[in-house]
Structures are given as C-alpha cells and as structure tokens.
Design an enzyme around this catalytic site. Structure first.
Site, short mmCIF file in Angstrom:
data_model
loop_
_atom_site.label_atom_id
_atom_site.label_comp_id
_atom_site.label_asym_id
_atom_site.label_seq_id
_atom_site.Cartn_x
_atom_site.Cartn_y
_atom_site.Cartn_z
N SER A 207 0.82 -1.20 0.00
CA SER A 207 0.00 0.00 0.00
C SER A 207 0.86 1.26 0.00
CB SER A 207 -0.97 0.00 1.18
OG SER A 207 -0.28 -0.08 2.40
N GLU A 208 2.07 1.21 0.62
CA GLU A 208 2.98 2.33 0.56
C GLU A 208 4.42 1.85 0.58
OE1 GLU A 208 0.07 5.03 0.32
OE2 GLU A 208 0.02 3.68 2.04
N THR A 209 5.26 2.58 -0.16
CA THR A 209 6.71 2.48 -0.05
C THR A 209 7.22 3.86 0.33
OG1 THR A 209 6.86 0.70 -1.68
CG2 THR A 209 8.85 1.98 -1.28
#
Length: 262
Positions: free
Chosen positions: A44-46
């Site tokens: 969902s996020e990096t």
C-alpha cells in the site's frame, strides 16, 4: 545497491498490521524511479527517506502507493522511524514532507507520530454510497485529503463489511473511511478503502485516524483512544488529540531486509 526493509506497522508481531517498504537514501533520486520501485513492491505504501540535514528536519520523507505519490501516510512514517532506529539513528525523527514537518518520538515503549488533525465536515452521502458499502451510513462527511468519512451502526457492521471496489472507485472521493464505536476491547474501530489509489483496502491507516480522532473526540467528549483497524491483518493505534494535532502511537516489526539490484 539500495538497501530496503519491509516493516509491519501498528503491530508487535510479524505478519500483522500494515507492511511498508522503506528505503533510507543519501542522494537525490528521480520520481519515476521511486514510483517504479513502489509498483514493484506493490504494497500500500513504499517510503523513501533521504538525509537532508535542514534546520527543521534531518530527513525528507515521501510516500508512494503502487500508482501515485500521496500527501500523508501514517504506517509508512512509523515504519520509516522503526527502520531509522534499527540503523542507529537517535530519536526524535524530524521529516520534511508534503504535509509539513512531522516529528516522531520514542516514548512509553512505542513510537509516537505528531500529525496534523484533519477533521471531517458533514456532507450529504453521495449517490450509490450505501450500495457500494453494502451498509447504511449513519453520518457522512469529507475530511483529510478528500476522503469520505462514514459512521456505521456498530462494530460488527464495520468488521463484516464487504464493499464493491469498483463502486467505491466511482464515488467522488479519494478513499472511504468507515468507523463505528468499539464495543469491548477498543474505543473505536475503522477500515479504509482506496481502490482509486491502487489500494482496495489498506490494512492499517495512520493518516485516516487524523480524521477519525476528531470525529470521535467530539462525540465521546474524550481526547485519548485505543483504536483498531479491522482489516484481515488488523492493527492497533493509540490516539491522543491535542488541539489541532493528533498523536498516533504504535509498534512495528521488521520482517525482511535486502538490496535492490538496480
């Protein structure tokens, strides 16, 4: 070769909470490179932290979903702070971001993020919302970065929700936060859906609770909460509303480290 960590945030055990990939860098990088790496990890996020050594912040911090850069991310900020601690960087951590200067401290055995409160303003439910969720809203509003906040009847309704991702995507909002008052172990429960951002359901969303905390503070007459995001992975958030800021506390666990062959 850049080093990375995958960190499960808002949990004290692996394979729960919300995983984020974290890269701590020394040099500038192209945005297209960062977006490509985020798409490769497909989390969902990096998060990309780069040392800048400015007066107000030691690191620049940016967050990318698989398809876009975003303005604010809680779990990836928590994951980045956990990674910096493992790398021997002393807290507090001060980040320059698209949402201003964010500070993370280590207190009471956990990391605490200091985020801006982003309360929702009441707004009519958009057409198709109830059908998209499969549940009747009790209250709706817009807060955060054009996110729809929806109060549902009870905790069981939040937990059992099975929304239609394509119908959610068609709504006039970046994402949909659903919430209800907790019934036993937690003061409140929530979930977050953002298929338009490449995230059908985010496992645990710190930024969403900058919207949720002011909502429940007004209704319950309190400012401190234990919250649970009731995704399949699940995660716990300690919330403290302090004026126009929300302190969000949580744990994190590193589950993987490695190097990118780039």
């Amino acid at each position: 070769m850049p080093e990375y960590r995958v960190v499960d945030a808002f949990t004290d055990r692996p394979l729960a909470g919300n995983p984020a990939a974290v890269l701590v860098l020394e040099d500038p990088y192209p945005e297209v490179w960062a977006q490509g790496i985020a798409a490769e990890f497909n989390l969902s996020e990096t998060a990309f932290a780069r040392r800048v050594g400015e007066q107000d912040a030691e690191f620049e911090l940016r967050w990318f979903t698989p398809v876009a850069e975003i303005e604010l991310c809680g779990h990836a900020t928590l994951a980045t702070s956990h990674a910096l601690a493992e790398l021997g960087e002393p807290a507090p951590y001060r980040f320059t971001t698209r949402s201003g200067i964010l500070t993370v401290e280590h207190r009471d055995g956990r990391l605490w993020m200091d985020f801006p409160a982003r309360p929702a303003t009441a707004a009519p439910a958009p057409d198709g919302l109830a059908d998209a969720l499969g549940a009747r809203p009790l209250w709706t509003g817009i807060g955060g970065n054009n996110d729809l906040l929806v109060e549902l009847a009870d905790e069981d309704t939040v937990r059992s929700l099975a929304p239609d991702p394509e119908a959610i995507r068609a709504l006039p909002a970046r994402g949909v936060i659903v919430t209800a008052r907790g019934e036993e172990a937690y003061d409140l429960v929530s979930r977050f859906f953002a298929p338009s951002m490449g995230v059908p359901e985010d496992p645990v969303t710190g930024a969403a609770h900058t919207v949720v905390a002011p909502f429940w503070a007004e209704r319950l007459g309190r400012s401190d909460f234990l919250a649970h995001q009731a995704s399949s992975r699940g995660g716990d958030l300690h919330l403290r509303l302090r004026g126009d800021r929300v302190l969000i506390g949580g744990d994190a666990v590193t589950v993987a480290t490695g190097h990118l062959d780039l």
